[in-house]
Design a protein around this motif. Structure first.
Motif, PDB file in Angstrom:
ATOM      1  N   TRP A  41       1.156  -1.341  -0.118  1.00 17.10           N
ATOM      2  CA  TRP A  41      -0.206  -0.403  -0.282  1.00 17.10           C
ATOM      3  C   TRP A  41       0.856   0.866  -0.084  1.00 17.10           C
ATOM      4  CZ3 TRP A  41      -0.482   4.798   2.488  1.00 17.10           C
ATOM      5  CH2 TRP A  41      -1.907   5.160   2.182  1.00 17.10           C
ATOM      6  N   LEU A  42       0.821   2.164  -1.331  1.00 19.61           N
ATOM      7  CA  LEU A  42       1.576   3.198  -0.948  1.00 19.61           C
ATOM      8  C   LEU A  42       0.902   4.501  -1.318  1.00 19.61           C
ATOM      9  CD1 LEU A  42       4.484   1.735  -3.187  1.00 19.61           C
ATOM     10  CD2 LEU A  42       5.011   2.466  -0.959  1.00 19.61           C
ATOM     11  N   PRO A  43       0.933   5.669  -0.684  1.00 16.40           N
ATOM     12  CA  PRO A  43       0.024   6.778  -0.645  1.00 16.40           C
ATOM     13  C   PRO A  43       0.325   7.017  -2.806  1.00 16.40           C
ATOM     14  CG  PRO A  43       1.988   7.455  -0.126  1.00 16.40           C
ATOM     15  CD  PRO A  43       2.231   5.975  -0.411  1.00 16.40           C
ATOM     16  N   GLU A  44      -0.613   7.771  -2.715  1.00 13.02           N
ATOM     17  CA  GLU A  44      -1.017   9.053  -4.155  1.00 13.02           C
ATOM     18  C   GLU A  44      -0.008   9.434  -4.433  1.00 13.02           C
ATOM     19  OE1 GLU A  44      -3.303   7.490  -6.384  1.00 13.02           O
ATOM     20  OE2 GLU A  44      -4.735   5.911  -5.319  1.00 13.02           O
ATOM     21  N   GLY A  45       0.645   9.570  -5.392  1.00  2.69           N
ATOM     22  CA  GLY A  45       1.647  10.655  -6.145  1.00  2.69           C
ATOM     23  C   GLY A  45       1.082  11.802  -5.878  1.00  2.69           C
ATOM     24  N   ASN A  46      -0.432  12.574  -6.124  1.00  3.72           N
ATOM     25  CA  ASN A  46      -1.076  13.861  -6.438  1.00  3.72           C
ATOM     26  C   ASN A  46      -1.163  13.912  -5.080  1.00  3.72           C
ATOM     27  OD1 ASN A  46      -2.910  11.910  -6.091  1.00  3.72           O
ATOM     28  ND2 ASN A  46      -4.474  12.975  -7.734  1.00  3.72           N
ATOM     29  N   THR A  47      -0.983  13.756  -3.517  1.00  2.00           N
ATOM     30  CA  THR A  47      -1.179  14.479  -2.476  1.00  2.00           C
ATOM     31  C   THR A  47      -0.168  15.051  -2.234  1.00  2.00           C
ATOM     32  OG1 THR A  47      -0.138  12.076  -0.972  1.00  2.00           O
ATOM     33  CG2 THR A  47      -2.564  11.799  -1.932  1.00  2.00           C
ATOM     34  N   ALA A  48      -0.559  15.825  -0.637  1.00  2.00           N
ATOM     35  CA  ALA A  48      -0.002  16.808  -0.762  1.00  2.00           C
ATOM     36  C   ALA A  48       1.510  16.197   0.131  1.00  2.00           C
ATOM     37  CB  ALA A  48      -1.008  18.509   0.050  1.00  2.00           C
ATOM     38  N   ALA A  49       1.156  15.224   0.592  1.00  2.00           N
ATOM     39  CA  ALA A  49       2.090  15.137   1.425  1.00  2.00           C
ATOM     40  C   ALA A  49       3.717  14.647   0.202  1.00  2.00           C
ATOM     41  CB  ALA A  49       1.942  13.077   1.965  1.00  2.00           C
ATOM     42  N   GLU A  50       5.052  14.160   1.328  1.00  2.00           N
ATOM     43  CA  GLU A  50       6.119  13.943   0.268  1.00  2.00           C
ATOM     44  C   GLU A  50       5.426  12.859  -0.687  1.00  2.00           C
ATOM     45  OE1 GLU A  50       8.464  15.839  -0.322  1.00  2.00           O
ATOM     46  OE2 GLU A  50       7.534  17.003   0.793  1.00  2.00           O
ATOM     47  N   PRO A  51       6.281  12.591  -1.448  1.00  2.00           N
ATOM     48  CA  PRO A  51       6.117  10.950  -2.075  1.00  2.00           C
ATOM     49  C   PRO A  51       7.263  10.211  -1.664  1.00  2.00           C
ATOM     50  CG  PRO A  51       7.132  12.720  -3.176  1.00  2.00           C
ATOM     51  CD  PRO A  51       7.270  13.358  -2.082  1.00  2.00           C
ATOM     52  N   GLU A  52       7.404   9.065  -1.431  1.00  2.00           N
ATOM     53  CA  GLU A  52       7.267   7.944  -0.486  1.00  2.00           C
ATOM     54  C   GLU A  52       8.727   7.585  -1.042  1.00  2.00           C
ATOM     55  OE1 GLU A  52       7.018   4.442   2.420  1.00  2.00           O
ATOM     56  OE2 GLU A  52       5.598   6.390   1.808  1.00  2.00           O
ATOM     57  N   PRO A  53       9.779   7.845   0.370  1.00  2.00           N
ATOM     58  CA  PRO A  53      11.099   8.171   0.204  1.00  2.00           C
ATOM     59  C   PRO A  53      11.963   6.566  -0.531  1.00  2.00           C
ATOM     60  CG  PRO A  53      10.855   8.054   2.499  1.00  2.00           C
ATOM     61  CD  PRO A  53       9.249   7.758   1.696  1.00  2.00           C
ATOM     62  N   VAL A  54      12.664   6.435  -1.116  1.00  2.00           N
ATOM     63  CA  VAL A  54      13.337   6.125  -2.012  1.00  2.00           C
ATOM     64  C   VAL A  54      14.608   5.400  -0.944  1.00  2.00           C
ATOM     65  CG1 VAL A  54      12.004   5.089  -3.532  1.00  2.00           C
ATOM     66  CG2 VAL A  54      14.130   6.828  -3.807  1.00  2.00           C
ATOM     67  N   ARG A  55      16.011   6.418  -0.934  1.00  2.00           N
ATOM     68  CA  ARG A  55      16.893   6.639  -0.565  1.00  2.00           C
ATOM     69  C   ARG A  55      17.576   5.718   0.764  1.00  2.00           C
ATOM     70  NH1 ARG A  55      18.480  12.171   1.800  1.00  2.00           N
ATOM     71  NH2 ARG A  55      20.651  11.190   1.698  1.00  2.00           N
ATOM     72  N   GLN A  56      16.780   4.700   1.684  1.00  2.00           N
ATOM     73  CA  GLN A  56      16.984   3.474   2.336  1.00  2.00           C
ATOM     74  C   GLN A  56      17.101   2.526   1.934  1.00  2.00           C
ATOM     75  OE1 GLN A  56      13.337   5.053   2.088  1.00  2.00           O
ATOM     76  NE2 GLN A  56      12.572   3.309   2.227  1.00  2.00           N
ATOM     77  N   LEU A  57      16.482   2.670   0.226  1.00  2.00           N
ATOM     78  CA  LEU A  57      16.745   1.291   0.092  1.00  2.00           C
ATOM     79  C   LEU A  57      17.889   0.984  -1.087  1.00  2.00           C
ATOM     80  CD1 LEU A  57      13.126   1.292  -2.018  1.00  2.00           C
ATOM     81  CD2 LEU A  57      13.650  -0.024   0.153  1.00  2.00           C
ATOM     82  N   ALA A  58      18.927   2.237  -1.038  1.00  2.00           N
ATOM     83  CA  ALA A  58      20.258   2.118  -1.494  1.00  2.00           C
ATOM     84  C   ALA A  58      20.903   0.345  -0.863  1.00  2.00           C
ATOM     85  CB  ALA A  58      21.031   3.501  -0.828  1.00  2.00           C
ATOM     86  N   GLY A  59      22.199  -0.391  -1.562  1.00  2.00           N
ATOM     87  CA  GLY A  59      22.460  -1.427  -1.170  1.00  2.00           C
ATOM     88  C   GLY A  59      21.996  -2.603  -0.736  1.00  2.00           C
TER      89      GLY A  59
END
Length: 244
Positions: free
Chosen positions: A127-145
């Motif tokens: 479950w991921l938030p809609e990309g057109n909401t006012a919230a920040e996009p779901e982060p992906v930096r923590q997936l490195a490595g």
């Protein structure tokens, strides 16, 4: 793995070489206690992984959340997942951890992946938030490595499969070890092709935690550029073809 329960102390168990933490589904907003049904729904995958990884030294724990809601900026389920990783380190020492979550648990697995002990993430119908909401996009930096596998049914009416594709596409720009499989005509629970989904999960978990190698479809998906490696169809009979 009940939250903040007192585990026995002492030395580490040398028979444990890797751990999977099962993160059940939840709800976007809720003050209710964690759902026993969601916890039970995660157990069949856990049993499959435990059997397949027994000789490798795999241990599987289900995480019991404090409550069932993500609850906005509190990201409560991700916080519980991070606590569970710390508990694994306390109990077992320096062993690799795979976070395996379904639905809202998939989001928690992706969000908590930044812990140094986590080497892989399995997100089923996240479950991921809609990309057109006012919230920040779901982060992906923590997936490195980390090695990341996302699995989503194309007929999922509860969590939009296109959103998991968009997240994977953003992550793939800087983190190459991510792939995504589509289960055509399956829904949120991924029941129609459960055998294939479980076989895919076993191959990914064992490859990420122990063997360092994957079945050809998974290896190809990890190596392929978008969109190929992010819209990989899960073939019927995937598990049977590996056994054959």
């Amino acid at each position: 793995m009940p939250r903040r329960s007192g585990a026995r102390g002492g030395g580490y168990d040398a028979t444990v070489a890797g751990v999977v933490l099962l993160l059940p589904d939840g709800e976007p907003e809720s003050a209710r206690r964690a759902s026993a049904l969601s916890y039970a729904a995660a157990l069949p995958l856990g049993r499959t992984l435990a059997r397949a990884g027994r000789d490798d030294g795999l241990t599987v724990h289900g995480v019991r959340y404090r409550g069932r809601g993500w609850n906005g900026a509190d990201a409560q389920l991700a916080a519980d997942a991070a606590w569970a990783v710390e508990e694994v380190v306390r109990r077992y020492g320096d062993v690799p951890v795979c976070l395996a979550g379904h639905g809202m648990g998939g989001r928690a697995a992706l969000r908590a992946a930044g812990h140094p002990a986590v080497n892989s993430v399995l997100a089923l119908a996240p479950w991921l938030p809609e990309g057109n909401t006012a919230a920040e996009p779901e982060p992906v930096r923590q997936l490195a490595g980390r090695r990341v596998l996302i699995v989503h049914g194309t007929n999922d009416a509860r969590t939009d499969p296109e959103l998991s594709y968009r997240l994977a596409e953003r992550a793939k720009k800087s983190h190459r070890d991510i792939c995504r499989f589509e289960v055509h005509s399956d829904g949120h629970a991924l029941r129609q092709y459960q055998e294939e989904v479980h076989a895919l999960a076993v191959d990914f978990v064992r490859g990420s935690l122990f063997t360092g190698s994957y079945a050809r479809p998974v290896a190809d998906a990890l190596a392929a550029p978008p969109p190929l490696g992010l819209r990989m169809p899960l073939a019927a009979g995937f598990g049977r073809s590996l056994r054959g």
